[in-house]
Design a protein around this motif. Sequence first.
Motif, PDB file in Angstrom:
ATOM      1  N   LEU A 142      65.130  20.974  67.559  1.00  0.00           N
ATOM      2  CA  LEU A 142      65.655  21.808  66.481  1.00  0.00           C
ATOM      3  C   LEU A 142      64.530  22.308  65.578  1.00  0.00           C
ATOM      4  O   LEU A 142      64.477  23.491  65.229  1.00  0.00           O
ATOM      5  CB  LEU A 142      66.700  21.029  65.675  1.00  0.00           C
ATOM      6  CG  LEU A 142      67.991  20.714  66.424  1.00  0.00           C
ATOM      7  CD1 LEU A 142      68.829  19.700  65.654  1.00  0.00           C
ATOM      8  CD2 LEU A 142      68.788  21.979  66.690  1.00  0.00           C
ATOM      9  N   GLU A 143      63.624  21.432  65.212  1.00  0.00           N
ATOM     10  CA  GLU A 143      62.520  21.816  64.326  1.00  0.00           C
ATOM     11  C   GLU A 143      61.604  22.852  64.979  1.00  0.00           C
ATOM     12  O   GLU A 143      61.152  23.791  64.326  1.00  0.00           O
ATOM     13  CB  GLU A 143      61.735  20.571  63.914  1.00  0.00           C
ATOM     14  CG  GLU A 143      62.532  19.671  62.983  1.00  0.00           C
ATOM     15  CD  GLU A 143      61.959  18.270  62.832  1.00  0.00           C
ATOM     16  OE1 GLU A 143      60.934  17.939  63.489  1.00  0.00           O
ATOM     17  OE2 GLU A 143      62.551  17.492  62.060  1.00  0.00           O
ATOM     18  N   LYS A 144      61.329  22.701  66.281  1.00  0.00           N
ATOM     19  CA  LYS A 144      60.489  23.675  66.981  1.00  0.00           C
ATOM     20  C   LYS A 144      61.153  25.045  67.069  1.00  0.00           C
ATOM     21  O   LYS A 144      60.477  26.057  67.208  1.00  0.00           O
ATOM     22  CB  LYS A 144      60.116  23.157  68.372  1.00  0.00           C
ATOM     23  CG  LYS A 144      59.061  22.071  68.300  1.00  0.00           C
ATOM     24  CD  LYS A 144      58.800  21.285  69.553  1.00  0.00           C
ATOM     25  CE  LYS A 144      58.731  21.972  70.836  1.00  0.00           C
ATOM     26  NZ  LYS A 144      58.433  21.087  71.988  1.00  0.00           N
ATOM     27  N   CYS A 145      62.476  25.070  66.967  1.00  0.00           N
ATOM     28  CA  CYS A 145      63.215  26.339  66.963  1.00  0.00           C
ATOM     29  C   CYS A 145      63.352  26.907  65.551  1.00  0.00           C
ATOM     30  O   CYS A 145      63.938  27.979  65.382  1.00  0.00           O
ATOM     31  CB  CYS A 145      64.596  26.141  67.581  1.00  0.00           C
ATOM     32  SG  CYS A 145      64.550  25.889  69.362  1.00  0.00           S
ATOM     33  N   GLY A 146      62.810  26.215  64.556  1.00  0.00           N
ATOM     34  CA  GLY A 146      62.838  26.715  63.189  1.00  0.00           C
ATOM     35  C   GLY A 146      63.907  26.114  62.302  1.00  0.00           C
ATOM     36  O   GLY A 146      64.017  26.471  61.126  1.00  0.00           O
ATOM     37  N   PHE A 147      64.713  25.200  62.821  1.00  0.00           N
ATOM     38  CA  PHE A 147      65.745  24.565  62.008  1.00  0.00           C
ATOM     39  C   PHE A 147      65.108  23.680  60.942  1.00  0.00           C
ATOM     40  O   PHE A 147      64.049  23.103  61.156  1.00  0.00           O
ATOM     41  CB  PHE A 147      66.660  23.689  62.877  1.00  0.00           C
ATOM     42  CG  PHE A 147      67.660  24.457  63.687  1.00  0.00           C
ATOM     43  CD1 PHE A 147      68.993  24.488  63.321  1.00  0.00           C
ATOM     44  CD2 PHE A 147      67.268  25.128  64.841  1.00  0.00           C
ATOM     45  CE1 PHE A 147      69.923  25.180  64.085  1.00  0.00           C
ATOM     46  CE2 PHE A 147      68.194  25.822  65.609  1.00  0.00           C
ATOM     47  CZ  PHE A 147      69.527  25.848  65.229  1.00  0.00           C
TER      48      PHE A 147
END
Length: 178
Positions: A142-147
């Motif tokens: 999720l974080e790597k996708c910008g979340f």
Amino acid sequence: MLELYTDRLKLRSLHASDWEHFYALNSDPKINHFVRVAESQDALRCKFEQRANTWSYDSGDWLTLVIETVDTGQFVGLTGLYCQHLEEQRAEVGYLLAADCHGKGYATEGLKAVIDWACLSFNVHKFVGHCAKDNHASARVLEKCGFRLEGLLRQQLKIGENWLDECAYGLLADERRL
């Protein structure tokens, strides 16, 4: 029939021939450790048949896409989204990968493709993702996708007899990483 492509992956609608992979993935206790207690074969068959139907944005159903490698057609897992909150322009995202495909960036690559497609195809304002607090790999996707982490929901998720804390993540459509 929906098909999305990335450099390494093909994401496509479920076919009747995907049942074995769908069942194996959703019934594996190790893969579902942070997600749910594995459901019965009958319950999974009903879920599969519902998700294999033609999907529309306003159906209130999960869009489930098969993830395959482009070069070999190897089954990687499932990803998709759920647009329950049309008036709020919000979509929930999810993914579940076969154990031998973990750690290769497939979940991130597939999720980015789903988000980009949804932004181009629908008027989604915000994407939401949830994962158990201790599911560090899913949080990293999720974080790597910008979340961004928006909150911790204490004892939100019950798996078997265990209550787990759940992290709530959000991504505004105009903040996505292209």
